[in-house]
Design a protein around this motif. Structure first.
Motif, PDB file in Angstrom:
ATOM      1  N   VAL A  16      13.402  27.247 -10.767  1.00 35.65           N
ATOM      2  CA  VAL A  16      12.311  26.672 -11.551  1.00 35.65           C
ATOM      3  C   VAL A  16      11.628  25.632 -10.669  1.00 35.65           C
ATOM      4  O   VAL A  16      12.262  24.677 -10.223  1.00 35.65           O
ATOM      5  N   ILE A  17      10.347  25.842 -10.401  1.00 33.40           N
ATOM      6  CA  ILE A  17       9.590  24.961  -9.511  1.00 33.40           C
ATOM      7  C   ILE A  17       8.379  24.433 -10.267  1.00 33.40           C
ATOM      8  O   ILE A  17       7.603  25.210 -10.832  1.00 33.40           O
ATOM      9  N   ASP A  18       8.206  23.114 -10.259  1.00 35.17           N
ATOM     10  CA  ASP A  18       7.014  22.554 -10.903  1.00 35.17           C
ATOM     11  C   ASP A  18       5.824  22.681  -9.953  1.00 35.17           C
ATOM     12  O   ASP A  18       5.969  22.968  -8.777  1.00 35.17           O
ATOM     13  N   GLU A  19       4.649  22.487 -10.496  1.00 35.00           N
ATOM     14  CA  GLU A  19       3.414  22.704  -9.735  1.00 35.00           C
ATOM     15  C   GLU A  19       3.330  21.827  -8.488  1.00 35.00           C
ATOM     16  O   GLU A  19       2.857  22.269  -7.449  1.00 35.00           O
ATOM     17  N   ALA A  20       3.824  20.609  -8.559  1.00 39.78           N
ATOM     18  CA  ALA A  20       3.745  19.700  -7.411  1.00 39.78           C
ATOM     19  C   ALA A  20       4.615  20.171  -6.250  1.00 39.78           C
ATOM     20  O   ALA A  20       4.262  19.991  -5.086  1.00 39.78           O
ATOM     21  N   ARG A  21       5.759  20.782  -6.547  1.00 45.33           N
ATOM     22  CA  ARG A  21       6.678  21.234  -5.487  1.00 45.33           C
ATOM     23  C   ARG A  21       6.441  22.683  -5.067  1.00 45.33           C
ATOM     24  O   ARG A  21       7.054  23.166  -4.123  1.00 45.33           O
ATOM     25  N   GLN A  22       5.552  23.361  -5.763  1.00 44.24           N
ATOM     26  CA  GLN A  22       5.321  24.782  -5.506  1.00 44.24           C
ATOM     27  C   GLN A  22       4.869  25.079  -4.078  1.00 44.24           C
ATOM     28  O   GLN A  22       5.432  25.984  -3.436  1.00 44.24           O
ATOM     29  N   PRO A  23       3.870  24.384  -3.520  1.00 40.79           N
ATOM     30  CA  PRO A  23       3.446  24.707  -2.146  1.00 40.79           C
ATOM     31  C   PRO A  23       4.585  24.598  -1.128  1.00 40.79           C
ATOM     32  O   PRO A  23       4.748  25.479  -0.276  1.00 40.79           O
ATOM     33  N   ALA A  24       5.386  23.563  -1.221  1.00 37.59           N
ATOM     34  CA  ALA A  24       6.493  23.391  -0.275  1.00 37.59           C
ATOM     35  C   ALA A  24       7.561  24.461  -0.473  1.00 37.59           C
ATOM     36  O   ALA A  24       8.121  24.974   0.499  1.00 37.59           O
ATOM     37  N   ALA A  25       7.822  24.831  -1.720  1.00 40.50           N
ATOM     38  CA  ALA A  25       8.838  25.845  -2.004  1.00 40.50           C
ATOM     39  C   ALA A  25       8.419  27.212  -1.465  1.00 40.50           C
ATOM     40  O   ALA A  25       9.231  27.936  -0.889  1.00 40.50           O
ATOM     41  N   VAL A  26       7.163  27.543  -1.621  1.00 37.40           N
ATOM     42  CA  VAL A  26       6.664  28.827  -1.115  1.00 37.40           C
ATOM     43  C   VAL A  26       6.597  28.807   0.412  1.00 37.40           C
ATOM     44  O   VAL A  26       6.972  29.781   1.072  1.00 37.40           O
ATOM     45  N   ALA A  27       6.167  27.698   0.982  1.00 37.05           N
ATOM     46  CA  ALA A  27       6.073  27.589   2.442  1.00 37.05           C
ATOM     47  C   ALA A  27       7.433  27.719   3.114  1.00 37.05           C
ATOM     48  O   ALA A  27       7.528  28.185   4.248  1.00 37.05           O
ATOM     49  N   ALA A  28       8.488  27.337   2.434  1.00 32.83           N
ATOM     50  CA  ALA A  28       9.832  27.390   3.015  1.00 32.83           C
ATOM     51  C   ALA A  28      10.443  28.794   2.991  1.00 32.83           C
ATOM     52  O   ALA A  28      11.481  29.018   3.617  1.00 32.83           O
ATOM     53  N   LEU A  29       9.808  29.731   2.308  1.00 36.38           N
ATOM     54  CA  LEU A  29      10.353  31.089   2.227  1.00 36.38           C
ATOM     55  C   LEU A  29      10.193  31.822   3.554  1.00 36.38           C
ATOM     56  O   LEU A  29       9.199  31.637   4.259  1.00 36.38           O
ATOM     57  N   PRO A  30      11.136  32.695   3.886  1.00 38.11           N
ATOM     58  CA  PRO A  30      10.989  33.504   5.098  1.00 38.11           C
ATOM     59  C   PRO A  30       9.798  34.456   4.965  1.00 38.11           C
ATOM     60  O   PRO A  30       9.469  34.908   3.863  1.00 38.11           O
ATOM     61  N   ILE A  31       9.172  34.778   6.066  1.00 38.61           N
ATOM     62  CA  ILE A  31       7.994  35.645   6.060  1.00 38.61           C
ATOM     63  C   ILE A  31       8.316  37.026   5.480  1.00 38.61           C
ATOM     64  O   ILE A  31       7.455  37.675   4.885  1.00 38.61           O
ATOM     65  N   ASP A  32       9.559  37.469   5.618  1.00 41.65           N
ATOM     66  CA  ASP A  32       9.953  38.778   5.084  1.00 41.65           C
ATOM     67  C   ASP A  32       9.719  38.872   3.578  1.00 41.65           C
ATOM     68  O   ASP A  32       9.494  39.967   3.053  1.00 41.65           O
ATOM     69  N   VAL A  33       9.787  37.753   2.888  1.00 40.56           N
ATOM     70  CA  VAL A  33       9.569  37.750   1.436  1.00 40.56           C
ATOM     71  C   VAL A  33       8.155  38.230   1.109  1.00 40.56           C
ATOM     72  O   VAL A  33       7.950  38.972   0.150  1.00 40.56           O
ATOM     73  N   LEU A  34       7.177  37.852   1.912  1.00 39.86           N
ATOM     74  CA  LEU A  34       5.800  38.310   1.684  1.00 39.86           C
ATOM     75  C   LEU A  34       5.720  39.829   1.764  1.00 39.86           C
ATOM     76  O   LEU A  34       5.063  40.470   0.950  1.00 39.86           O
TER      77      LEU A  34
END
Length: 124
Positions: free
Chosen positions: A86-104
């Motif tokens: 569960v990610i709130d809107e403020a932490r969303q950019p950092a949470a998505v940026a931390a994902l490995p590129i393979d997830v895309l």
């Protein structure tokens, strides 16, 4: 806010559709994912964390569940993390940026239509 439930061999998409229907009529199946529009459910379930817990309680064996402010972020987070995220809107950019590129690539592949089988040819 959006939620995504990810199917697995032990929890098929049909079981996740049943969960989605128990929470909202606004959902869509995208490959192994069930995307729910959970906007407006806070009056019934409380905070996003409480809503996530309620979803998770319905199918604790679900491979991944994610709640985020956008559908795309919820899909990426469900694909990138096992269990409940569960990610709130403020932490969303950092949470998505931390994902490995393979997830895309995994999410893009899930969104593509299945290739059609080649037409059978008959030799003469």
């Amino acid at each position: 806010m959006f939620a995504v439930l990810q199917a697995s061999p032990s929890v098929p998409v049909a079981a996740l559709v049943d969960v989605a229907q128990a929470f909202t009529p606004r959902f869509q199946v995208i490959g192994p994912f069930v995307l729910l529009d959970v906007s407006g459910l806070s009056s019934l379930f409380g905070s996003p964390d409480e809503l996530g817990a309620a979803l998770h309680a319905q199918r604790p064996e679900c491979q991944a569940m994610a709640l985020a402010a956008t559908a795309s972020a919820a899909m990426l987070l469900a694909c990138g993390h096992d269990g409940l995220t569960v990610i709130d809107e403020a932490r969303q950019p950092a949470a998505v940026a931390a994902l490995p590129i393979d997830v895309l690539f995994d999410v893009a592949q899930a969104r593509l239509p299945a290739p059609e089988a080649p037409a059978a040819s008959t030799a003469r």
